[in-house]
Motif scaffolding. Structure first.
Motif, PDB file in Angstrom:
ATOM      1  N   TYR C 392       0.858  -1.186   0.000  1.00  0.00           N
ATOM      2  CA  TYR C 392       0.000   0.000   0.000  1.00  0.00           C
ATOM      3  C   TYR C 392       0.888   1.227   0.000  1.00  0.00           C
ATOM      4  O   TYR C 392       2.041   1.172   0.427  1.00  0.00           O
ATOM      5  N   THR C 394       1.962   5.106   1.107  1.00  0.00           N
ATOM      6  CA  THR C 394       2.038   5.777   2.395  1.00  0.00           C
ATOM      7  C   THR C 394       0.815   6.637   2.681  1.00  0.00           C
ATOM      8  O   THR C 394       0.559   7.595   1.966  1.00  0.00           O
ATOM      9  N   GLU C 396      -2.050   7.152   6.343  1.00  0.00           N
ATOM     10  CA  GLU C 396      -2.543   6.576   7.585  1.00  0.00           C
ATOM     11  C   GLU C 396      -3.754   5.675   7.338  1.00  0.00           C
ATOM     12  O   GLU C 396      -3.874   4.602   7.901  1.00  0.00           O
ATOM     13  N   LYS C 399      -2.865   2.432   5.633  1.00  0.00           N
ATOM     14  CA  LYS C 399      -2.141   1.600   6.582  1.00  0.00           C
ATOM     15  C   LYS C 399      -3.127   0.880   7.493  1.00  0.00           C
ATOM     16  O   LYS C 399      -3.024  -0.324   7.726  1.00  0.00           O
ATOM     17  N   LYS C 400      -4.101   1.630   7.970  1.00  0.00           N
ATOM     18  CA  LYS C 400      -5.063   1.063   8.904  1.00  0.00           C
ATOM     19  C   LYS C 400      -5.859  -0.054   8.225  1.00  0.00           C
ATOM     20  O   LYS C 400      -6.000  -1.152   8.756  1.00  0.00           O
ATOM     21  N   SER C 403      -3.829  -3.147   7.577  1.00  0.00           N
ATOM     22  CA  SER C 403      -3.641  -3.925   8.806  1.00  0.00           C
ATOM     23  C   SER C 403      -4.876  -4.762   9.097  1.00  0.00           C
ATOM     24  O   SER C 403      -4.773  -5.924   9.495  1.00  0.00           O
ATOM     25  N   LEU C 419       2.966  -6.788   5.482  1.00  0.00           N
ATOM     26  CA  LEU C 419       2.530  -5.485   4.965  1.00  0.00           C
ATOM     27  C   LEU C 419       3.742  -4.737   4.446  1.00  0.00           C
ATOM     28  O   LEU C 419       4.787  -4.699   5.088  1.00  0.00           O
ATOM     29  N   ILE C 420       3.597  -4.166   3.279  1.00  0.00           N
ATOM     30  CA  ILE C 420       4.701  -3.387   2.720  1.00  0.00           C
ATOM     31  C   ILE C 420       4.197  -2.007   2.339  1.00  0.00           C
ATOM     32  O   ILE C 420       3.354  -1.854   1.466  1.00  0.00           O
ATOM     33  N   ASN C 421       4.709  -1.041   3.060  1.00  0.00           N
ATOM     34  CA  ASN C 421       4.332   0.344   2.815  1.00  0.00           C
ATOM     35  C   ASN C 421       5.339   0.934   1.836  1.00  0.00           C
ATOM     36  O   ASN C 421       6.529   0.935   2.098  1.00  0.00           O
ATOM     37  N   GLU C 422       4.849   1.393   0.696  1.00  0.00           N
ATOM     38  CA  GLU C 422       5.775   1.946  -0.282  1.00  0.00           C
ATOM     39  C   GLU C 422       5.455   3.402  -0.551  1.00  0.00           C
ATOM     40  O   GLU C 422       4.304   3.810  -0.511  1.00  0.00           O
ATOM     41  N   GLU C 423       6.481   4.127  -0.835  1.00  0.00           N
ATOM     42  CA  GLU C 423       6.311   5.517  -1.198  1.00  0.00           C
ATOM     43  C   GLU C 423       5.632   5.535  -2.586  1.00  0.00           C
ATOM     44  O   GLU C 423       5.823   4.650  -3.415  1.00  0.00           O
ATOM     45  N   TRP C 424       4.798   6.518  -2.833  1.00  0.00           N
ATOM     46  CA  TRP C 424       3.876   6.568  -3.962  1.00  0.00           C
ATOM     47  C   TRP C 424       4.487   6.187  -5.306  1.00  0.00           C
ATOM     48  O   TRP C 424       3.997   5.315  -6.021  1.00  0.00           O
ATOM     49  N   LEU C 428       3.613   2.874  -7.474  1.00  0.00           N
ATOM     50  CA  LEU C 428       3.050   2.906  -8.826  1.00  0.00           C
ATOM     51  C   LEU C 428       3.878   2.070  -9.784  1.00  0.00           C
ATOM     52  O   LEU C 428       3.351   1.296 -10.580  1.00  0.00           O
ATOM     53  N   ARG C 441      -3.169  -2.226  -2.749  1.00  0.00           N
ATOM     54  CA  ARG C 441      -4.391  -1.469  -2.479  1.00  0.00           C
ATOM     55  C   ARG C 441      -4.573  -0.485  -3.627  1.00  0.00           C
ATOM     56  O   ARG C 441      -3.616  -0.013  -4.250  1.00  0.00           O
TER      57      ARG C 441
END
Lengths: 298, 305, 559
Positions: C392, C394, C396, C399-400, C403, C419-424, C428, C441
């Motif tokens: 997903y 970055t 909030e 992220k929620k 999770s 979970l892997i949070n990636e910068e936009w 892309l 996401r």
């Protein structure tokens, strides 16, 4: 400190000096009650962070959708309440503490190693070496730190420890400067001259005489850098560049808490309290150490 | 002194060159580009945009072009704010950032120095403990917590001050407090430490023995010496303001430069990022020079020639 | 020492308690900004991120579109409720083969500099929009027009676009094939006319207040980047008499929590969003100010079907979809009146009823049982759990939700999710390359009010298809539907396509968006519409002075 390859007299004087310096410092530190109390609190906090989660019936990732934003209660074990997806705040705060403290230590350690080595070498050799090395430090000082951290986040993804190694790798500049200054003044001291005349190599002089005598400054620096790094992590969390879910850190928790403070104040209060107490303790210990090691100067 | 300053500034040119090169290399190796948007551009359109901004050329050529432009103080068009050039953005944002930063520094000094002095005079007494605890508190609260608390207190629950934006001088009050508090706390601690040291020093004792009035001793002799560490702290503090202002600008909606830093990097706005990086590099260099000159003025033992 | 701790902890707690365990009231200052002349009303509107440009043909953000809608007027406009209504065109006729649209333009329409708006301005605008040199992200909107596709691809000259100024006030547009939703497209900013002389004279900054010439109800007045954009009433506008608000100030505020505070402090009349943690309190304290409107958009998770584990495993994909408790997500997590998504096309789309997934009405236990069965049949189980990466970007809220979904998969099926949070930009790129991405996401907001805008996302020719889903039958159904005039037959074709999509499950729809905004009670004329397209001219500020409100706050000379 070993004594091989040096004259007995010098070794004796040095070991006496060393022992008395540290003993004195220790005595003074124990007298500084703020520092002692801080150390005790910090010790307890570390123990709590390590063993605390075992005391709770909950873990840091389980979500309970029937207990969203539950205020702190004793009845069902949510000591400090729950967050917006029903996770236990007590355990999360402790889990966050593990990460925050670890991040503080790792980054500080990295900057310590680089900074001490760099500063000691530059200061000891002086002359052209020093000029070139310090010029590089000056250049790095003009670099906007923030920009580099963001790009590193992009490269490393959310590999949080790599990032903090990187932060440490950028953050060593102050250390290098301080150490260089100290080394410059140390290297003309009698015992260093003596060691050199006795035929010790540069490397061994740096290792045996310069670095040990820098320990005081370094200790102060470490205790004051750890809280800075922890704070910086919270800033990264503000930008959304914090640790990877479901893991958390005090910075992420405080950020989430700040967003939700009007709905669920406990989400801000307790992590912020943990963060603040830790920073308090480190700062008091740092101040205490400085006073103890350098009683005349400060 | 002037000669020294000029030499320092000339010496900064290679520094800036290295800074620029490093920034260029880093941002260009970052994955994604300015035209990677959620709605993907049709290939021909993307190719045209690439050509328009010379992104289709080999990197070394782009680098050369960029250096040439920078040498003429032309930072190029922004990729993110397509109707504007980086020069315009910096020209608009810098005065705002400067004001915010300068007021915050001023705030920090105005309250931090007296607090530090007071604590030093009352060393190890309740005043000292109280002030230093407050200072520690200032350091321990992240400004993204302090700022919303201040807004709630002063703008939402009480109608004393505006909650965000810029316009009147009143708009600066909360942001300056939020940005300056941590710095104020550092200044207070530094001042206290230095003052205690100075008060114990021989020359102050001598002055006292000579029977000089306390006020003269304190303000003529002790204060300048006690301020030197504060002055040398100003260099890093100015850099810290840059980071801090990102938070403050975001929360208060202030059109300063700090946010361009983060937004530019995240949006791969190559020209904006490089422009802001370079600009801040210059700023830090100039500021450090000023700090050193001030230092020399305060401490007669230091001389630059 | 004891003193120290006696002081420090209470101070902390006090400071926090004072401001945040706040009183249960929710103060909102209700007072509009009226300029010193006592009559000029100003609407202060939170507008999300700073607009990237105000060039109607290059803009793509919601924030920019909001402003452009006030500055320019296309051939077709929208009533407050979202229904199409005549804009720059007074009337129009459609040929029998439904390919040729002839628009009769308003003779009294003027640019803000007093020049008449003619058919040539529209022709110029449309050609510029598809010209690859313009660099429009939305050029594809005009794809139904003759030759548009070739022009966008650089194969034909923009002059060859199927658009023609028959005379000053008659415009003819020819389409490749009947396109039932074509009139709706003409409300989009990429179809707006532009005043050619000023674009030619200032190609890079004709949008600036000093140069901009507009044909909408407002004209540019001020643009301070990252601070505000102010537009003021355009007296040349043909319907100026009915323009409600005199001035609009758009404030770029990205931080929703700050936006709410400024709204409460009386610095904003209309927010762009409401922070989720505050929704309950807002609903309870100021229910009349909260505007909740279903929005044409779907929040979903995309599955990369070109690689394992999702390649050739529709059972696994369905199991994952069924294991998500959408009701819980909407009621307890997003909390803003979102609707659980059991179809792909939002039900708010006009003239269409999306087919529902079969498990939509099932009881929770039955649904989860079936999910577990499918999961087992796909070859996974407690001894051989599926390990997944969920990506997903970055934010909030993403992220929620990530999770929560990961947790549901873990608890309901036993899937191990990272979970892997990636910068936009990285996100892309990964989604597009379909190399490392497994689950990502995503959200899709309709460009126009027609199922086509949602269904075409998964057409194999469509460039944005991060799932890699490609199905000949699906493509064929959509292609046929695109040629079919609006009506029962077209509806049936699209429903078939959607049912096929839900069966194959390359995407897991989670919920349909709602837009949630706060609007001060003195702003009148607001009617929600599912596209979220609002024209400030339809709003007005009615204010009888402070006395009107019982218990209104004292005047504030600071603002």
């Amino acid at each position: 400190m070993t004594k091989s390859g040096e004259t007995l007299q010098q070794a004796a004087s040095e070991s006496v000096k060393g022992r008395s310096l540290w003993q004195d410092a220790g005595r003074r530190l124990v007298k500084n009650r703020a520092a002692v109390v801080s150390a005790v609190i910090l010790g307890l906090l570390v123990l709590l962070v390590i063993f605390g989660p075992m005391l709770s019936p909950h873990d840091y990732y389980t979500q309970d959708y029937d207990a969203i934003w539950q205020p702190p209660t004793l009845s069902d074990g949510h000591l400090l309440g729950t967050d917006s997806i029903g996770r236990d705040l007590f355990v999360r705060t402790l889990a966050g503490g593990r990460i925050s403290l670890m991040i503080g230590l790792v980054a500080t350690l990295v900057s310590l190693i680089i900074g001490v080595a760099y500063g000691a070498i530059a200061g000891y050799f002086g002359g052209k070496v020093d000029t070139v090395m310090m010029r590089l430090v000056d250049i790095l000082y003009a670099m906007p730190f923030l920009f580099f951290v963001i790009l590193l986040m992009v490269f490393f993804g959310r590999q949080i420890f790599l990032i903090f190694i990187a932060i440490g790798a950028i953050n060593w500049l102050d250390m290098a400067r301080i150490v260089r200054g100290q080394t410059l003044s140390l290297k003309n001291k009698e015992f260093v001259e003596a060691a050199r005349m006795a035929g010790a190599s540069s490397a061994s002089v740096i290792r045996r005489h310069i670095v040990p005598n820098l320990l005081g400054v370094v200790a102060v620096y470490v205790t004051l850098t750890i809280p800075q790094v922890i704070l910086f992590e919270s800033f990264l969390s503000f930008l959304g560049l914090g640790v990877q879910e479901p893991a958390t850190s005090w910075g992420s928790l405080v950020k989430e808490g700040a967003d939700e403070m009007s709905r669920a104040p406990w989400l801000l209060v307790y992590p912020a309290l943990a963060l603040a107490v830790t920073l308090f303790c480190f700062n008091f210990i740092g101040d205490g150490l400085r006073d103890a090691l350098d009683p005349k100067d400060r | 002194m002037i000669g020294y300053a000029v030499r320092r500034l000339l010496g900064a040119i290679p520094t800036l060159f290295i800074l620029l090169t490093l920034a260029f290399a880093l941002i260009r190796t970052a994955p994604g580009g300015p035209f990677d948007l959620e709605k993907q551009l049709p290939p021909e359109i993307e190719a045209n945009l690439q050509a328009k901004y010379h992104l289709d050329e080999p990197l070394y050529q782009q680098y050369g072009r960029y250096l040439w432009d920078v040498a003429r103080f032309d930072f190029g068009p922004s990729f993110q704010y397509r109707d504007l050039t980086v020069n315009q953005l910096i020209a608009d944002g810098f005065p705002v950032s400067l004001r915010l930063g300068a007021f915050s520094l001023l705030f920090a000094l105005m309250f931090g120095v007296p607090a530090g002095l007071m604590a030093a005079f009352r060393q190890n007494r309740p005043t000292d403990y109280g002030l230093m605890t407050l200072a520690m508190l200032g350091i321990s609260i992240p400004n993204f917590v302090l700022a919303p608390l201040l807004i709630l207190l002063m703008a939402v629950y009480n109608d004393w001050l505006p909650a965000g934006g810029l316009g009147s001088p009143l708009h600066y009050v909360i942001p300056v407090i939020a940005l300056g508090t941590a710095m104020m706390a550092y200044v207070a601690r530094l001042t206290r430490g230095a003052m205690i040291e100075v008060l114990r020093s021989n020359y102050v004792r001598t002055a006292r023995a000579k029977g000089l009035p306390t006020r003269v001793i304190l303000f003529r002799h002790a204060l300048p010496a006690a301020l030197t560490p504060v002055v040398s702290f100003m260099g890093p503090a100015a850099a810290g303001i840059i980071t801090g202002s990102v938070v403050i600008e975001t929360i208060f909606g202030i059109p300063g430069l700090g946010r361009f830093f983060v937004q530019g990097a995240l949006n791969r706005d190559y020209t904006l990022v490089m422009g802001v990086v370079l600009f801040y590099g210059m700023l830090i260099i100039v500021f450090n020079l000023l700090v050193d000159l001030l230092y020399a003025w305060l401490d007669p033992r230091v001389a630059y020639k | 020492m004891r003193i120290l701790f006696k002081i420090c902890l209470p101070v902390w707690l006090l400071a926090l308690a004072a401001a945040c365990s706040a009183p249960d009231d929710f103060p909102v200052k209700v007072e509009p900004e009226i300029l010193d002349d006592g009559a000029t009303t100003v609407l202060r509107r939170g507008n999300g991120a700073e607009p990237e440009t105000l060039d109607p043909h290059r803009a793509q953000s919601v924030g920019a579109s909001n402003i452009l809608r006030d500055l320019y007027e296309g051939l077709i406009s929208k009533a407050p409720d979202g229904e199409l209504e005549p804009g720059g065109a007074e009337s129009w006729t459609i040929s029998d083969d439904r390919r040729v649209y002839t628009f009769k333009l308003r003779q009294n329409a003027l640019w803000s500099n007093g020049e008449p708006v003619t058919a040539r301005d529209y022709v110029y605008g449309l050609r510029r929009s598809v010209d690859p040199l313009t660099g429009s992200a939305y050029a594809q909107i005009l794809a139904p027009v003759v030759n548009a596709g070739d022009i966008i691809a650089g194969d034909k000259d923009p002059q060859s676009l199927g658009v023609e100024a028959v005379d000053d006030y008659t415009l003819r547009i020819t389409l490749n094939q009947p396109t039932p939703y074509f009139l709706g497209l003409l409300t989009h900013s990429s179809t707006y006319p532009l005043y050619e002389p000023v674009v030619q004279a200032h190609p890079s900054n004709f949008t600036q207040p000093a140069h901009a010439v507009t044909n909408g109800a407002y004209r540019m007045s001020e643009w301070v980047v990252a601070s505000h954009i102010r537009v003021v009433r355009n007296p040349s506008y043909w319907d100026d008499l009915n323009t409600g608000v005199d001035q609009v100030v758009y404030l770029p505020i990205t931080d929703v929590a700050s936006e709410l505070k400024r709204y409460q402090a009386g610095e904003l009349d209309w927010t762009a969003a409401v922070p989720v943690p505050q929704l309950d309190r807002v609903r309870y304290q100021v229910p009349d100010q909260l505007q909740t409107v279903p929005w044409l958009g779907v929040y979903y998770y995309g599955l990369n079907v070109t690689r394992p584990p999702f390649r050739d495993s529709p059972k696994l994909r369905r199991a994952l979809s069924m294991a998500i408790d959408r009701e819980i997500i909407c009621e307890r997590i997003t909390r803003g009146g979102e609707t659980p998504a059991y179809s792909w096309v939002p039900p708010a789309v006009s003239d269409y009823e999306p087919p529902q997934a079969d498990y939509a009405g099932w009881a929770r236990e039955r649904r989860l049982d079936q999910a577990r069965t499918l999961y087992r049949e796909a070859g996974y189980g407690p001894d051989n759990p599926l390990t997944l990466e969920l990506r997903y970007n970055t934010s909030e809220s993403h992220k929620k939700l990530a999770s929560v979904v990961a947790n549901m998969w873990r608890v309901n099926l036993g899937v191990k999710v990272t979970l892997i949070n990636e910068e936009w930009k990285v996100f892309l790129q990964n989604v597009r390359q379909r190399q490392v991405t497994q689950v990502y996401r995503a959200g899709w907001i309709g460009d126009y009010d027609d199922p086509q805008t949602f269904l075409s996302l998964l057409h194999s020719d469509f460039g944005l298809n991060g799932t890699g889903f490609s199905n000949d039958r699906y493509d064929e159904l959509l292609d046929t539907a695109a040629r079919t005039p609006a009506g029962e037959k077209r509806r049936a074709l699209m429903q078939q396509a959607e049912a096929l999509l839900l069966e194959a499950q390359p995407v897991i729809p989670v919920y349909f968006y709602t837009s949630k905004t706060l609007l001060k009670p003195y702003v009148k004329g607001f009617v929600g519409n599912p596209m979220g397209h609002y024209y400030s001219k339809d709003l007005s500020i009615e204010w009888g002075g402070r006395d009107e409100l019982p218990g209104a706050e004292l005047p504030d000379d600071a603002s």
